[in-house]
Write an enzyme that holds these catalytic residues in place. Sequence first.
Site, PDB file in Angstrom:
ATOM      1  CG  ASP A  89      -7.436  -0.826  -1.515  1.00 17.66           C
ATOM      2  OD1 ASP A  89      -7.917  -2.026  -1.007  1.00 17.66           O
ATOM      3  OD2 ASP A  89      -6.347  -0.572  -1.832  1.00 17.66           O
ATOM      4  CE  LYS A 124      -3.716   0.002   0.668  1.00 18.81           C
ATOM      5  NZ  LYS A 124      -3.021  -0.954   0.137  1.00 18.81           N
TER       6      LYS A 124
END
Length: 289
Positions: A141, A10
């Site tokens: 996350d 990401k």
Amino acid sequence: MMTRWPSPAKLNLFLYITGRREDGYHNLQTLFQFLDYGDTIMIEPRQDGVLQLLTPVEGVPDEENLIVRAARLLIAEATRLGTLAPGAGADIAVEKRLPMGGGLGGGSSNAATVLVALNHLWKTGLNEDRLAALGISLGADVPVFVRGHAAFAEGVGELLTPVDPEEKWYLVAHPGVNIPTPIIFKDPDLPRNTPVRSIQTLLSGEFSNDCEVIARKRFRKVDELLSWLLEYAPSRLTGTGACVFAEFNTETAARQVLEQAPEWLHGFVARGVNLSPLHQAISGQAEYW
């Protein structure tokens, strides 16, 4: 049969620190987008109840590894719900491409892929909300990887709103240093009072990262890398670093800059994608890489 599952990287396309909480953590506003690049998790289901990590990390006991912890959490929850078949187990391995401590979410992505893939393979039937709730105990996350859609995040990163930013091409580079997250968040000079703004305001403005000033101050290689990339394209830190990225409208443009990179720069070119490659694989929209 060994199955292969994407565990994508990401980027934090922007990251703003809006305050410090009483528990010592920080409130933030950030924009997550996935890359069509990352690690691969390989899983072979077993029927003897054994859970085995075939690729241990030196210096990290297996039971502390996020991959094993994710699998154990799923086993416990599915057992509680009565949806785990007797003897469910797995051999798990990981092909690492993402650097440790790079700000690309590799460990969190690995944990999320294990949760999603084992839930599918073992047919435990947990929905996305339940998997995301398990994931938050592994790391802030993890839920965005579980849910698999680009998202605007608030709180400590767990309050997610799906969004669809432009899917650009990125040159992602690692400066050859690791940045432990606490080093950034404990620095007294870290901006901690960036105003809270709406998604619309943030998406329409220029993106930046409040952690970048600290990373550049404390890590000379990060400063050198960003200085070099900024000559070619808009560039910034992802997460708390150490990776940085430059954005381009085409793959060709990104690769041309990578070809000119100094020898000390280690990088790759990838496309930003709003639907995670893991979820593309689960839904049959793409092959496992």
